[in-house]
Design an enzyme around this catalytic site. Structure first.
Site, PDB file in Angstrom:
ATOM      1  N   ASP A   1       0.811  -1.220   0.000  1.00  0.00           N
ATOM      2  CA  ASP A   1       0.000   0.000   0.000  1.00  0.00           C
ATOM      3  C   ASP A   1       0.841   1.265   0.000  1.00  0.00           C
ATOM      4  O   ASP A   1       0.326   2.357  -0.244  1.00  0.00           O
ATOM      5  CB  ASP A   1      -0.865   0.033   1.264  1.00  0.00           C
ATOM      6  CG  ASP A   1      -2.215  -0.621   1.055  1.00  0.00           C
ATOM      7  OD1 ASP A   1      -2.731  -0.548  -0.058  1.00  0.00           O
ATOM      8  OD2 ASP A   1      -2.723  -1.202   2.024  1.00  0.00           O
TER       9      ASP A   1
HETATM   10  C1  BGC Z   1       0.342   1.377   6.341  1.00  0.00           C
HETATM   11  C2  BGC Z   1       0.018   0.175   5.520  1.00  0.00           C
HETATM   12  C3  BGC Z   1      -1.458   0.037   5.354  1.00  0.00           C
HETATM   13  C4  BGC Z   1      -2.077   1.326   4.854  1.00  0.00           C
HETATM   14  C5  BGC Z   1      -3.572   1.198   4.853  1.00  0.00           C
HETATM   15  C6  BGC Z   1      -0.310   2.595   5.753  1.00  0.00           C
HETATM   16  O1  BGC Z   1      -0.051   3.708   6.547  1.00  0.00           O
HETATM   17  O2  BGC Z   1       1.740   1.532   6.411  1.00  0.00           O
HETATM   18  O3  BGC Z   1       0.554  -0.983   6.130  1.00  0.00           O
HETATM   19  O4  BGC Z   1      -1.749  -0.982   4.451  1.00  0.00           O
HETATM   20  O5  BGC Z   1      -1.699   2.417   5.671  1.00  0.00           O
HETATM   21  O6  BGC Z   1      -4.223   2.290   4.375  1.00  0.00           O
HETATM   22  C1  NOJ Z   2      -1.592  -3.572   5.532  1.00  0.00           C
HETATM   23  C2  NOJ Z   2      -2.784  -3.645   4.642  1.00  0.00           C
HETATM   24  O1  NOJ Z   2      -3.918  -4.050   5.404  1.00  0.00           O
HETATM   25  C3  NOJ Z   2      -2.560  -4.620   3.501  1.00  0.00           C
HETATM   26  O2  NOJ Z   2      -3.660  -4.598   2.627  1.00  0.00           O
HETATM   27  C4  NOJ Z   2      -1.291  -4.281   2.762  1.00  0.00           C
HETATM   28  O3  NOJ Z   2      -1.094  -5.266   1.775  1.00  0.00           O
HETATM   29  C5  NOJ Z   2      -0.109  -4.237   3.704  1.00  0.00           C
HETATM   30  N1  NOJ Z   2      -0.386  -3.339   4.788  1.00  0.00           N
HETATM   31  C6  NOJ Z   2       1.173  -3.792   3.020  1.00  0.00           C
HETATM   32  O4  NOJ Z   2       1.168  -2.451   2.708  1.00  0.00           O
END
Ligand code: BGC
Ligand code: NOJ
Length: 826
Positions: free
Chosen positions: A491
Site C-alpha cells: 500500500d
Molecule cells: C500502512 C500500511 C497500510 C495502509 C492502509 C499505511 O499507513 O503503512 O501498512 O496498508 O496504511 O491504508
Molecule cells: C496492511 C494492509 O492491510 C494490507 O492490505 C497491505 O497489503 C499491507 N499493509 C502492506 O502495505
C-alpha cells in the site's frame, strides 16, 4: 525475559505479571457481540461494528496506554492499613501491588486471578455463543481465618454508540446521556428516545448496596479511575446520569466466613426492541424490558453461566480439531493447533477494524485483506467463507476492478477510498479457488452476484473471476507488465501519488495518470492467479453442472500466464533476483541499478510461488539473494537498502524511518511467501528456519525486545536499520496470520486441499523423523502419519494400508468418514 508461559493442554497463554511490555490482549465473542480485553481487564465492547455500535468507552493512545476497561475494585472493609484497603483484582486501574496475579487468555475467554489481603479473586470474562452479551463471573474466596467484609465495585464507562462522534462531539454529547436503574439493573439508553432501537444493560446477580451511573459522582472531580472517591469511601452515591458521562457501577457488600467462597455474576449486554415496541407503557419514555429481562435473569444464574462456558469451550474444540498436528517442534504444534488458527478466526471477525493498533473507527473491510484472510480460515468455517466471498464479489466493479474497502454493516463499497489498487481483483481468484478446493462446492461459481451491489448487474461468480483476470490484461504498461495503479500489495509503494502536502492520503492521492508505473509483483500474482484460473476452468469444463460457465477454455488462462511469465523474464528479472517495479519515469526499482531499494521481498516470494524459475535455477538464485540481502535473525526485511529520505515519486514507503513498516521493516505478511517459495524448491530446513524466526511462540524468550504478545503474529518486527531491531508492532489484525498458517500447514507440512483430494507433499526439516496430522476435509477425518526413511521429499503413499501412486489421498468412494494414510519420505 518471559512474562508468562503457554498452557497448551488448556489452550491458554498464562501471563504472570500485569506489567507486560505492552497490553497483551485477547478477543471475546465470535458472532455479533465482540470485546477486546487486555491482561489487566482493559478494553471495550461493541455490537457488530466497532465504530457505530460501541458499548463501552476506551481511550486510545492514552497514558497509561491501556485506559478504560471491565474494571472491578475490591475494598477490604476490615483492613487496617489504608494502602491495602482498595485494589483491583486485575491490577489496573488501582495498581495496588498484589500478592499474586495471573491472567489466562484462552479461546474466546480471559480469566484473571489474583490475591491480596487474604482475599482471592478470579474473574472469568466471556461471551456465550448465540448471545449479545458478556459475562464477568467473579469468584471471591476468603483465605483468612476470620470473617472478611468486602465491598465489590464494578465499573464501566458507556460509549454514546458512535465511537467517532463520542470522541469529538462534546457540545452535544455532554447533554444527551440517559440511563435507567430498575431492579438493580443499569440501563444505558442514550439516543433511545429518538432514532435508536437499542440499549445496553449492566446487571449483577446480587442485591445491590448501591450504584452509580454518573462518572464524576463515582470518581470525584480531578480523580482518575485509579482512585475513585466512591471506592475509597466504601459507599456509592446512587447517582443518575443526566448528560455528561454515563457509567455503570454496582456496589455489593459481602461477608465471607473463613474459607468461604462466593460467586458474583455481572452481565453486560446489548439489546434491540422492535421500533414500535420501544417503550413500556407505550406512551412513556421507559425502556420496554419484556424481551430483555428473561435473558438477563438467565445469565445471572451460575449453572447457566457454567453451561454457556462449556458451550464456548466445545465450540472451539470442535473448530480447532479440524486440523491438529504433532511434530517434533513445539512452536509449530502450538501455533498450528491453537494460536495461529485462533488468530485467523479473529481476522475473519475483525478484518483490520479493532485491535490495540486499529481504533475501530478507521478502516472498513479490505478487499485484498479479506480475500487473503480467507485462505487461513476457509477449512474452519466453510459456510461463512462462502458468504464472505459473495459479499466481497458483490462490491467488485464492472471493470473487474474492486473497491479497496467495504463497510461491514452496509456491505457497500467505500467511495472515499475508491478503487484502482490494481492487485485487488486477483486475490478474489485465489480465495475462490481455495474455497472450492476445500469444499468441492462448485455451486458457488454459479451464484449470481451483482457488480457494485447494483440490482440488474448480476453475473455468475465465475464471470467475476473472468473479469478479475481480464482487469490485469486490460492494464498493461510500456513493458507489458501490469500497471500498478494506486498501489499493489504494498500500500505504500505509491508510484502515481507524488504527494507533497501534509495530510494527503498516500493511497488515494493520484497526481499522475498512471499509464507508466508498472508492478512486477502484480505480474507474479497474475501468473499465480491465471494458473489457478486455468485449473479451476478445467474442473468447470469437466463438470456437467458448470461446463457452460467457461467462456474461454482453460488453455486461454495458461497462455495468459506464460505470456506474462515471458514478460517477467524480459523486464522483471535483474540477473540475481526479481525486480520490483517501474516508476512513473519508466525507471526500474528493486534492481542493482538502484542505490536504495535494490531488492524487495515481495516479487521474490510471489514469482517463485507462481513457479517462475523453479526448474531452471533462477528461483534458487532469487531466494539465495533474499538470504544474503534481506534475511535477519528476526525475520526477512521488506527491502534493502532502506530509503534514507522521502522520495516524492515513491510515496509512503519512503515516509517511514528506515527499518519500520514498509520501509525495510520485517513485514511479517511477506515472510511466509518466502517459506512457501523455499518449500517449492524443496528446501525444508530453510523454509522452517524462516518460519521459526517470526513464530511468536519461538520468540517468547525475548519478550523484552519483541514486546507484543507471544501467542499471535504482529504485522511488523522492526528491521535491521531500525534502532529497535526485533521489536514487534501491530499485533493481531494482519494477513500474517493467514499466510503463516498456509505456509506451515500446506507447504511445509504439505497437507493441502486439491480438487481431487487431499495432497500430502511435506517439505520439512531433514532432522524430523516423523509427524502426524489430523485433518477434516470435506466431512472426512484423515489421520496422516509421515515417517522419514531418507533426507529428501519423495513421497510414498499408503491409504488404509494400500499403496497408492502419487501424493493425493483420494476421497473415499464407499462413504467412509475416516481415512488413515501413511507417508514415507525419502
Ligand atoms: C500502512 C500500511 C497500510 C495502509 C492502509 C499505511 O499507513 O503503512 O501498512 O496498508 O496504511 O491504508
Ligand atoms: C496492511 C494492509 O492491510 C494490507 O492490505 C497491505 O497489503 C499491507 N499493509 C502492506 O502495505
Amino acid at each position: 525475559m518471559r512474562y508468562g508461559h503457554f498452557d497448551d493442554a488448556n489452550r491458554e497463554y498464562v501471563i504472570n505479571t500485569p506489567e507486560t511490555p505492552l497490553p497483551w490482549i485477547n478477543y471475546l465473542g465470535s458472532e455479533s457481540y465482540f470485546g477486546l480485553i487486555s491482561n489487566t481487564a482493559g478494553g471495550y465492547s461493541f455490537y457488530k461494528d466497532a465504530r457505530l455500535r460501541r458499548l463501552t468507552r476506551y481511550r486510545y493512545n492514552n497514558a497509561p496506554l491501556d485506559s478504560g476497561g471491565r474494571y472491578i475494585y475490591l475494598r477490604d472493609n476490615n483492613a487496617s492499613s489504608d494502602s491495602a484497603r482498595v485494589w483491583s483484582p486485575s491490577w489496573m486501574p488501582a495498581r495496588t501491588p498484589l500478592d499474586f496475579y495471573e491472567c489466562r487468555h484462552g479461546m474466546g475467554y480471559t480469566l484473571i486471578r489474583s490475591k491480596l489481603n487474604g482475599i482471592e479473586a478470579q474473574t472469568k470474562y466471556f461471551v456465550p455463543m448465540g448471545e449479545n452479551l458478556e459475562i464477568w463471573e467473579l469468584t471471591l474466596s476468603n483465605k483468612h481465618d476470620t470473617v472478611a467484609d468486602v465491598s465489590v465495585f464494578s465499573a464501566i464507562e458507556f460509549n454514546l454508540w458512535d465511537a467517532m462522534d463520542d470522541s469529538t462531539n462534546f457540545q452535544r454529547n455532554y447533554s444527551i446521556g440517559q440511563v435507567e436503574v430498575v431492579d438493580d439493573v443499569i440501563y444505558h439508553k442514550t439516543e433511545y428516545r429518538e432514532r435508536r432501537d437499542h440499549f445496553a444493560y449492566f446487571a449483577c446477580s446480587e442485591k445491590l448496596t448501591g450504584f452509580d451511573t454518573q462518572r464524576e459522582s463515582f470518581l470525584g472531580s480531578y480523580r482518575g479511575w485509579d482512585h475513585p472517591k466512591v471506592v475509597e469511601a466504601g459507599e456509592s452515591s446512587n447517582s443518575i446520569a443526566f448528560g455528561w458521562q454515563p457509567i455503570g457501577s454496582h456496589h455489593i457488600r459481602v461477608q465471607l466466613k473463613a474459607g468461604e467462597q462466593k460467586k458474583i455474576i455481572f452481565v453486560l449486554g446489548y439489546h434491540e426492541n422492535p421500533k414500535d415496541a420501544k417503550f413500556d407503557p407505550p406512551e412513556s419514555q421507559i425502556i420496554n424490558k419484556r424481551t430483555v429481562l428473561p435473558i438477563i435473569s438467565k445469565y445471572l444464574k451460575p449453572a447457566e453461566v457454567d453451561k454457556a462456558f462449556e458451550g464456548l469451550r466445545s465450540h472451539w474444540t470442535n473448530l480447532l480439531n479440524k486440523f491438529q498436528v504433532n511434530t517434533p517442534d513445539e512452536h509449530t504444534d502450538r501455533m498450528v493447533n491453537i494460536w495461529n488458527a485462533y488468530q485467523t478466526m479473529i481476522t475473519f471477525n475483525m478484518s483490520r477494524s479493532a485491535s490495540y493498533f486499529e481504533s475501530g473507527i478507521g478502516r472498513g473491510m479490505g478487499f485484498r485483506d479479506s480475500n487473503q484472510d480467507l485462505l487461513g480460515f476457509v477449512h474452519l468455517i466453510p459456510e461463512r467463507a462462502r458468504e464472505r466471498i459473495l459479499d466481497l464479489a458483490s462490491t467488485q466493479l464492472e471493470t473487474g476492478g474492486a473497491y479497496h474497502q467495504y463497510q461491514p454493516l452496509t456491505k457497500r463499497g467505500n467511495n472515499d477510498v475508491g478503487s484502482g489498487f490494481n492487485d485487488d481483483p486477483l486475490w478474489l481468484v485465489l480465495a475462490v479457488a481455495a474455497y472450492v478446493k476445500e469444499t468441492g462446492d462448485f455451486s458457488i461459481l454459479k451464484e449470481l452476484v451483482p457488480y457494485d451491489n447494483k440490482p440488474g448487474s448480476e453475473e455468475a461468480l465465475y464471470g467475476h473471476l473472468v473479469r478479475s483476470i481480464q482487469y490485469t490484461l486490460d492494464r498493461l504498461g510500456p513493458n507489458q507488465l501490469p500497471l500498478i495503479g494506486r498501489a499493489d500489495w504494498n500500500d505504500c509503494l505509491n508510484l502515481n501519488c507524488f504527494s507533497d502536502s501534509p495530510g494527503q492520503s498516500f493511497q488515494t492521492t493520484t497526481n499522475k495518470d498512471g499509464k507508466v508505473a508498472e508492478s512486477v509483483f502484480i505480474a507474479g500474482l497474475f501468473v499465480l492467479a491465471a494458473k489457478e484460473m486455468a485449473e479451476l476452468t478445467k474442473q468447470v469444463e469437466s463438470q456437467k453442472s458448470t461446463h457452460d460457465l467457461a467462456s474461454q477454455p482453460s488453455k486461454y488462462y495458461l497462455d495468459a500466464a506464460s505470456s506474462m511469465e515471458a514478460t517477467v523474464w524480459k523486464a522483471g528479472w535483474d540477473g540475481e533476483w526479481f525486480r520490483r517495479a517501474y516508476d512513473d519515469f519508466g525507471h526500474v526499482l528493486g534492481s542493482k541499478e538502484n542505490e536504495e531499494g535494490r531488492i524487495f521481498i515481495e516479487p521474490q516470494g510471489i514469482c517463485v510461488m507462481a513457479d517462475l524459475g523453479v526448474e531452471d535455477g533462477r528461483a534458487q538464485k532469487a531466494l539465495d539473494s533474499v538470504d544474503v540481502h534481506l534475511a535477519t535473525p528476526h525475520g526477512v526485511v521488506l527491502q534493502q537498502p532502506a530509503f534514507s529520505k522521502y522520495y516524492l515519486h515513491l510515496g509512503e514507503i519512503s515516509s517511514y524511518p528506515p527499518g519500520y513498516k514498509e520501509n525495510a521493516g520485517i513485514f511479517c505478511h511477506t515472510n511466509p511467501w518466502i517459506m512457501i517459495a523455499e518449500a517449492k524448491l524443496g528446501r525444508g530446513d530453510k523454509a522452517h528456519d524462516y518460519y521459526l524466526r517470526i513464530n511468536p511462540s519461538a520468540r517468547e524468550g525475548i519478550g523484552d525486545l519483541h514486546r507484543c504478545e507471544p501467542y499471535v503474529y504482529a504485522q511488523m518486527i522492526a528491521g535491521k536499520d531500525a534502532a529497535t531491531h526485533g521489536e514487534a508492532k501491530n499485533s493481531w489484525l494482519t494477513g500474517t496470520a493467514a499466510w503463516n498458517y498456509v505456509a506451515i500447514t500446506q507447504w511445509i507440512l504439505g497437507v493441502r486441499p486439491t480438487y481431487e483430494g487431499l495432497q500430502v507433499a511435506p517439505v520439512v526439516p531433514a532432522g524430523w523423523d516423523s509427524f502426524e496430522v489430523l485433518r477434516e476435509f470435506r466431512g472426512v477425518r484423515y489421520s496422516i502419519k509421515v515417517e522419514r526413511s531418507g533426507a529428501g521429499n519423495q513421497v510414498k503413499l499408503e491409504v488404509n494400508g494400500k499403496a497408492i501412486d502419487g501424493n493425493i489421498i483420494p476421497l473415499p468412494t464407499d462413504g467412509s468418514k475416516e481415512v488413515r494414510a501413511r507417508i514415507l519420505l525419502s
